[in-house]
Design a protein around this motif. Structure first.
Motif, PDB file in Angstrom:
ATOM      1  N   ARG A 116      -0.076  -3.943 -19.666  1.00 21.67           N
ATOM      2  CA  ARG A 116      -0.205  -2.500 -19.825  1.00 21.67           C
ATOM      3  C   ARG A 116      -1.453  -2.145 -20.618  1.00 21.67           C
ATOM      4  N   ALA A 157      -4.908 -14.440 -21.947  1.00 22.49           N
ATOM      5  CA  ALA A 157      -4.240 -15.064 -20.800  1.00 22.49           C
ATOM      6  C   ALA A 157      -2.829 -14.527 -20.565  1.00 22.49           C
ATOM      7  N   LYS A 183      -9.610   8.362  -3.956  1.00 22.18           N
ATOM      8  CA  LYS A 183      -9.040   7.091  -3.528  1.00 22.18           C
ATOM      9  C   LYS A 183      -9.190   6.946  -2.016  1.00 22.18           C
ATOM     10  N   LEU A 184      -9.864   5.881  -1.618  1.00 25.97           N
ATOM     11  CA  LEU A 184     -10.100   5.677  -0.196  1.00 25.97           C
ATOM     12  C   LEU A 184      -8.973   4.870   0.414  1.00 25.97           C
ATOM     13  N   HIS A 185      -8.180   4.263  -0.434  1.00 27.88           N
ATOM     14  CA  HIS A 185      -7.116   3.380   0.020  1.00 27.88           C
ATOM     15  C   HIS A 185      -6.050   3.411  -1.070  1.00 27.88           C
ATOM     16  N   PRO A 186      -4.770   3.221  -0.709  1.00 30.68           N
ATOM     17  CA  PRO A 186      -3.747   3.273  -1.754  1.00 30.68           C
ATOM     18  C   PRO A 186      -4.015   2.305  -2.903  1.00 30.68           C
ATOM     19  N   ARG A 187      -4.645   1.179  -2.614  1.00 27.74           N
ATOM     20  CA  ARG A 187      -4.804   0.218  -3.704  1.00 27.74           C
ATOM     21  C   ARG A 187      -6.191   0.305  -4.317  1.00 27.74           C
ATOM     22  N   ILE A 188      -6.228   0.274  -5.620  1.00 25.37           N
ATOM     23  CA  ILE A 188      -7.463   0.497  -6.333  1.00 25.37           C
ATOM     24  C   ILE A 188      -8.478  -0.602  -6.030  1.00 25.37           C
ATOM     25  N   SER A 189      -8.017  -1.850  -5.893  1.00 21.44           N
ATOM     26  CA  SER A 189      -8.981  -2.930  -5.675  1.00 21.44           C
ATOM     27  C   SER A 189      -9.639  -2.778  -4.299  1.00 21.44           C
ATOM     28  N   ASP A 204       0.858  -1.194   0.000  1.00 28.00           N
ATOM     29  CA  ASP A 204       0.000   0.000   0.000  1.00 28.00           C
ATOM     30  C   ASP A 204       0.885   1.232   0.000  1.00 28.00           C
ATOM     31  N   ILE A 205       0.889   1.942  -1.100  1.00 30.85           N
ATOM     32  CA  ILE A 205       1.806   3.063  -1.249  1.00 30.85           C
ATOM     33  C   ILE A 205       1.054   4.379  -1.250  1.00 30.85           C
ATOM     34  N   VAL A 206       1.550   5.318  -0.467  1.00 31.79           N
ATOM     35  CA  VAL A 206       1.049   6.693  -0.545  1.00 31.79           C
ATOM     36  C   VAL A 206       2.244   7.557  -0.906  1.00 31.79           C
ATOM     37  N   ARG A 213      -4.275   4.673 -22.391  1.00 38.80           N
ATOM     38  CA  ARG A 213      -5.481   5.455 -22.233  1.00 38.80           C
ATOM     39  C   ARG A 213      -6.474   5.104 -23.334  1.00 38.80           C
ATOM     40  N   GLY A 266      -4.243  -5.384 -11.335  1.00 39.11           N
ATOM     41  CA  GLY A 266      -2.986  -4.865 -10.828  1.00 39.11           C
ATOM     42  C   GLY A 266      -2.853  -3.400 -11.166  1.00 39.11           C
ATOM     43  N   VAL A 267      -1.734  -3.103 -11.759  1.00 41.03           N
ATOM     44  CA  VAL A 267      -1.363  -1.719 -12.014  1.00 41.03           C
ATOM     45  C   VAL A 267      -2.389  -0.989 -12.873  1.00 41.03           C
ATOM     46  N   SER A 306      -2.076   8.221 -12.620  1.00 42.23           N
ATOM     47  CA  SER A 306      -2.845   7.493 -13.622  1.00 42.23           C
ATOM     48  C   SER A 306      -2.167   6.198 -14.037  1.00 42.23           C
ATOM     49  N   HIS A 307      -0.899   5.997 -13.698  1.00 40.51           N
ATOM     50  CA  HIS A 307      -0.235   4.783 -14.169  1.00 40.51           C
ATOM     51  C   HIS A 307      -0.034   3.717 -13.109  1.00 40.51           C
ATOM     52  N   TYR A 308       0.064   4.113 -11.873  1.00 38.54           N
ATOM     53  CA  TYR A 308       0.376   3.109 -10.863  1.00 38.54           C
ATOM     54  C   TYR A 308      -0.737   3.005  -9.842  1.00 38.54           C
ATOM     55  N   ASP A 309      -0.788   1.840  -9.235  1.00 38.21           N
ATOM     56  CA  ASP A 309      -1.837   1.560  -8.264  1.00 38.21           C
ATOM     57  C   ASP A 309      -1.406   2.062  -6.896  1.00 38.21           C
ATOM     58  N   LEU A 310      -1.567   3.345  -6.667  1.00 34.77           N
ATOM     59  CA  LEU A 310      -1.173   3.908  -5.388  1.00 34.77           C
ATOM     60  C   LEU A 310      -1.981   5.174  -5.149  1.00 34.77           C
ATOM     61  N   MET A 311      -1.816   5.750  -3.960  1.00 32.98           N
ATOM     62  CA  MET A 311      -2.529   6.983  -3.659  1.00 32.98           C
ATOM     63  C   MET A 311      -1.536   8.127  -3.731  1.00 32.98           C
ATOM     64  N   MET A 330      -6.270   1.374 -12.467  1.00 34.37           N
ATOM     65  CA  MET A 330      -6.390   2.821 -12.396  1.00 34.37           C
ATOM     66  C   MET A 330      -6.755   3.411 -13.753  1.00 34.37           C
ATOM     67  N   GLN A 331      -6.035   2.957 -14.760  1.00 31.14           N
ATOM     68  CA  GLN A 331      -6.236   3.456 -16.117  1.00 31.14           C
ATOM     69  C   GLN A 331      -7.682   3.219 -16.561  1.00 31.14           C
TER      70      GLN A 331
END
Lengths: 448, 482
Positions: free
Chosen positions: B63, B58, B171-177, A25-27, B66, B153-154, A41-46, B157-158
């Motif tokens: 990647r 699969a 964002k409520l949490h660093p991870r989108i899921s 979990d990255i901020v 946009r 995963g990454v 927009s590219h990485y899964d972080l806050m 967000m996109q």
């Protein structure tokens, strides 16, 4: 693990990218929203816009629940301040990027601990160390240490005509030989070799070995006639250049070529007697010749300009220097520079990020990918009780194609793995693989 | 140029989500002893199709650019609507493809415009399916995919930013899921709360579930032709007003409010603007209703409040026939449809934040007349908006109005009345589902010709995707290399 990164500069961004791929979990906090937009927009972080040294900001991102706070803004004072605040607000560990060698002295460690700054990193210093070690072993392209004291060593060397392994199927290498070939890079492609593969001319071959057998690897790689470096020329008087000049052995003579006369004065105050500072432009071939470039053993380019560094190294190669080192800060240029046959490539961000990574690995025994080289991933795992990997000798484990066990570190000693090695619980296992995420998942199964 | 294999894989995944939805609807059908075959057949088709598409991607590169994101957003909405219309056709309640497609798109885009004139006679399974499409469509498929299928995963967000309604989920949490999971949890919890409240008001469980799913998603499909007027209950109407207003609120802010940060919700400039608009519009409508007939003040107030919140939040419920109201109220309701509610909510329309910013920009322009050299910031929640965002917002509003004009002209060519055309277009693009004038019997839109159904379905999708992704598909440069 929740990690807060203060400062979205080069190191911060690269680190955030690496860690977000690990599902941490990255901020990331930065004052400049424009710098955060592409990350967001590219990485899964806050990504949060704000000052990393503001108490309100730190509370807002939940610093008290975080495991690690990394301050990597360009300003060392701000980094230290942010770490002190973060640790008082309840973060478990802190790490600050600094620019001052004094702070790294061992006797000051306790002082910084009391302030709340757990660890310090100095990227220029790390880069200088890397340059110095690559010059010390001029025949090596890339090398990497595993374990706390470097019990296992990864060496990448370019294969030329004198190599003893040339065109020999790998299965004919005796199992008890004290090295193991873990990857071969051939024309921009990295292969994890199997018994039937050959080593071909101009391949870069990655050997894993223990420190005492480095000379042996040098012999079989056909690199014994490589001259040791006695004369070093550095282009650009950057901080990395200055550090490099300070840490190389005294018997090595160094010439630093720097354009700015004021900078030259400053450099003179910091370097030893073995170093001569020359005011001029290192892209000027006549100047290089005047300074006897033909007699130089190694050429290092560390200006702030990646393109200039690459071109200068190419030029030096043409003038007959065997060993060149280029600092390439633009990550996209690295693979190109690799294919242009510039010996060693130094990237401050990668080194710093990998170093922080390694620190995480030392803290936490779950798997962390420690580095990426030539598209291959290196993973370290600690084998636990009842893990599938400890059930059989290596050759009968049925590891998937594209994965190889490089070695294990057992009770502080590096062991080279061959087909008959049995892995026991508690071993620190170093694996190499290609194929990114999916391969890592397959490997995970062996450690359950 | 496009990451085709990943796009196909995501299509396969959205079909898996739809497969799960169809099974739930089949279960409801079975409980009421109805014919489950339409749902089972469709779920079979969905599963086979999904299993064919999913493996294609699969080993694909993870990647997503946009451009891929926009294609995925567009195609997934299109695909699920095609598959989602099959239960209507198989069960025989709808005879032709354009009508079934219209009904399904109207469901998934949370519009709620219906072609049925005999809703009370429809099987429970079909009624449930209509409401379920709205509930899922409210958050969007991509939100569910990211939360339930851990394969993005990454790149989640996109995707999240390409599917427009999600653009401003904080964002409520660093991870989108994890963020997506939290959003779904709060969404589910509020829906459940509404079911409980409605059950207290003596609404049957089935009706409560269907109504709740259509309320929070700002959908508008109801299990009775007479809509809310069917129940003749003040209590139910007030409860539904509250949940319609919640449906128009930014879900992230609701999440903060539930976690004790109510201030964050109350201080949000968009939410304030939304509530202010709601109050002003209600007062105007209430006043004009009083002028027409002041015999029952409470009733007038209730009708005014209900209809304004219904149109402003883009739900489209009715508790009375507003077509008998003074013409001024029609105008107010039309403007309410244009406005819409908050960003980051399932509602449609231009959204309050854009009006808020546009208002501030115009205000600054007037100030500039008196102070030519002043540097005037536009602040939203105490943050100064960058120049690019300001022009982007004005650009969006202009484009929105252009699409409305073009859409109205197209409907006018089909000889549909002017009031009807304009209000239907605004209603479709705003995902509301109610229109003015004579659009059909019993609140249905069955006067629409076949071509009109296609045009309206298209407009509903355009509105749900917030225009840009849809328009992009028709710009040649989007499909060209470089």
């Amino acid at each position: 693990m929740k990690i807060i990164i203060g400062g979205a500069g080069a190191v911060g961004t690269h680190l955030a990218e690496l860690l977000s791929r690990e599902n941490q979990d990255i901020v990331i906090i930065d004052d400049d929203n424009n710098r955060l937009d592409p990350i967001r927009s590219h990485y899964d972080l806050m990504a949060v816009t704000g000052s990393p040294s503001s108490i309100e900001m730190l509370n807002e991102v939940g610093v008290s629940k975080a495991d690690l706070f990394v301050a990597v803004t360009p300003d060392e004072n701000r980094n230290l301040m942010a770490c002190i605040l973060a640790s008082k607000l309840g973060v478990k560990k802190t790490l600050a990027r600094i620019d001052n060698y004094e702070y790294l002295e061992p006797e000051n460690a306790e002082f910084f601990k009391n302030l709340g700054v757990g660890s310090l990193i100095y990227p220029e210093m790390l880069a200088a160390n890397e340059i110095a070690s690559s010059i010390r072993m001029s025949w090596v392209r890339q090398w990497w240490k595993f374990g706390k004291n470097g019990e296992l060593i990864l060496i990448g060397a370019k294969i030329r005509e004198k190599c003893e392994l040339l065109n020999l199927p790998l299965r004919e290498i005796k199992a008890e030989d004290p090295y193991h070939i873990v990857a071969i890079r051939r024309d921009n492609e990295t292969i994890i070799p199997r018994g039937s593969d050959f080593v071909q001319l101009y391949d870069i071959v990655f050997f894993i070995t223990t420190p005492e057998y480095i000379p042996y690897v040098r012999k079989i790689a056909g690199k014994e006639d490589y001259k040791d470096v006695h004369k070093l020329m550095i282009m650009g008087g950057s901080r990395i250049a200055m550090r490099t000049a300070q840490i190389v052995p005294d018997n090595l003579s160094v010439k630093i070529i720097e354009q700015d006369p004021i900078r030259c004065e400053l450099l003179n105050q910091h370097v030893g007697k073995n170093t001569i500072i020359i005011n001029g432009d290192a892209r000027d071939i006549s100047l290089l010749k005047e300074e006897n470039i033909e007699d130089t053993d190694a050429f290092v380019a560390t200006t702030g300009n990646s393109e200039a560094n690459i071109l200068a190294c190419l030029n030096a190669k043409r003038l007959g220097i065997n060993k060149t080192v280029a600092e390439v800060e633009n990550l996209d240029y690295i693979s190109m520079a690799d294919s242009l046959d510039i010996g060693t490539i130094i990237n401050k961000k990668k080194i710093a990020a990998a170093h922080i990574y390694q620190m995480l690995l030392d803290e936490d025994v779950t798997n962390v990918r420690s580095l990426t080289f030539s598209n291959a991933d290196v993973v370290e795992y600690i084998a636990g009780e009842n893990d599938a990997i400890t059930k059989n000798v290596v050759k009968d484990l049925g590891l998937p194609v594209g994965v190889i066990i490089g070695g294990v570190i057992r009770e502080g000693k590096g062991i080279i793995v061959n087909g008959n090695t049995q892995i026991i619980p508690g071993d620190d296992v170093v694996l190499f693989c290609v194929g990114q995420g999916q391969m890592l998942k397959k490997i995970d199964k062996f450690f359950k | 140029m496009f990451n085709v294999r990943t796009i196909i894989k995501v299509m396969g995944m959205s079909l898996y989500i739809e497969f799960a939805m169809l099974l739930i609807a089949a279960g409801v059908s079975a409980i009421y002893g109805e014919n489950v075959n339409p749902f089972l057949t469709t779920s079979g088709i969905t599963f086979v199709l999904g299993s064919m598409l999913y493996p294609v991607g699969a080993d694909s590169e993870k990647r997503i650019t946009r451009r891929d994101g926009y294609v995925i957003a567009f195609l997934s909405w299109f695909f699920i609507s095609i598959v989602g219309m099959l239960p209507f056709l198989f069960s025989g309640v709808v005879k032709d493809v354009p009508s079934a497609f219209f009904e399904t798109v109207s469901g998934f885009t949370t519009t709620g415009a219906t072609l049925f004139t005999n809703i009370d006679k429809l099987p429970h399974g079909i009624l449930f399916w209509r409401s379920l499409t709205q509930w899922v469509g409210g958050l969007g498929f991509i939100c569910f995919m990211i939360a339930l299928l851990p394969v993005f995963g990454v790149n989640g967000m996109q995707l999240f930013s390409a599917e427009a309604a999600g653009t401003t989920y904080e964002k409520l949490h660093p991870r989108i899921s994890v963020t997506a999971k939290k959003i779904i949890c709060i969404y589910f919890a509020i829906t459940l709360l509404q079911v409980i409240f409605l059950c207290f008001g003596k609404m049957s469980l089935f009706d409560s579930v269907c109504t709740s799913m259509a309320t929070l998603s700002t959908g508008g499909f109801l299990p009775h032709q007479a809509k809310i007027a069917y129940y003749h209950s003040r209590y139910l109407e007030y409860i539904i007003v509250v949940f319609m207003i919640l449906g128009g609120t930014n879900i992230s802010l609701l999440f903060f409010a539930v976690n004790g940060k109510v201030k964050k919700l109350l201080r949000d400039s968009e939410f304030r603007w939304y509530i202010r608009t709601l109050i002003i519009f209600t007062i105007i409508v209430f006043a004009s209703l009083l002028m027409q007939d002041s015999s029952d003040v409470e009733k007038d107030f209730r009708y005014a409040l209900f209809q304004v919140s219904s149109f402003l939040s883009s739900t489209g419920f009715t508790n009375t026939n507003y077509l008998n109201w003074p013409l001024l109220t029609w105008g107010i309701l039309l403007i309410a449809m244009l406005c819409g509610a908050c960003s980051g909510s399932p509602s449609g329309g231009i959204k309050c934040i854009r009006f808020n910013v546009a208002y501030k920009i115009f205000h600054n322009e007037f100030l500039h007349i008196f102070h030519p050299n002043a540097v005037l910031p536009v602040r939203v929640n105490d943050r100064v908006l960058p120049e690019r965002m300001k022009t982007g917002i004005l650009y969006f509003i202009v484009l929105y109005i252009v699409v409305i004009c073009v859409g109205t002209l197209v409907l006018l060519t089909m000889n549909i009345g002017f009031t009807e055309s304009l209000s239907m277009v605004i209603s479709c693009i705003g995902n509301v589902g109610q229109a003015m004038g004579n659009v059909g019997q019993n609140g249905a839109w069955n006067n629409l010709p076949t071509a009109g159904k296609w045009v309206c379905s298209f407009l509903m999708l355009t509105g749900r995707l917030e225009i840009f992704p849809m328009i992009l598909m028709f710009i040649p440069a989007f499909w060209k290399k470089n």
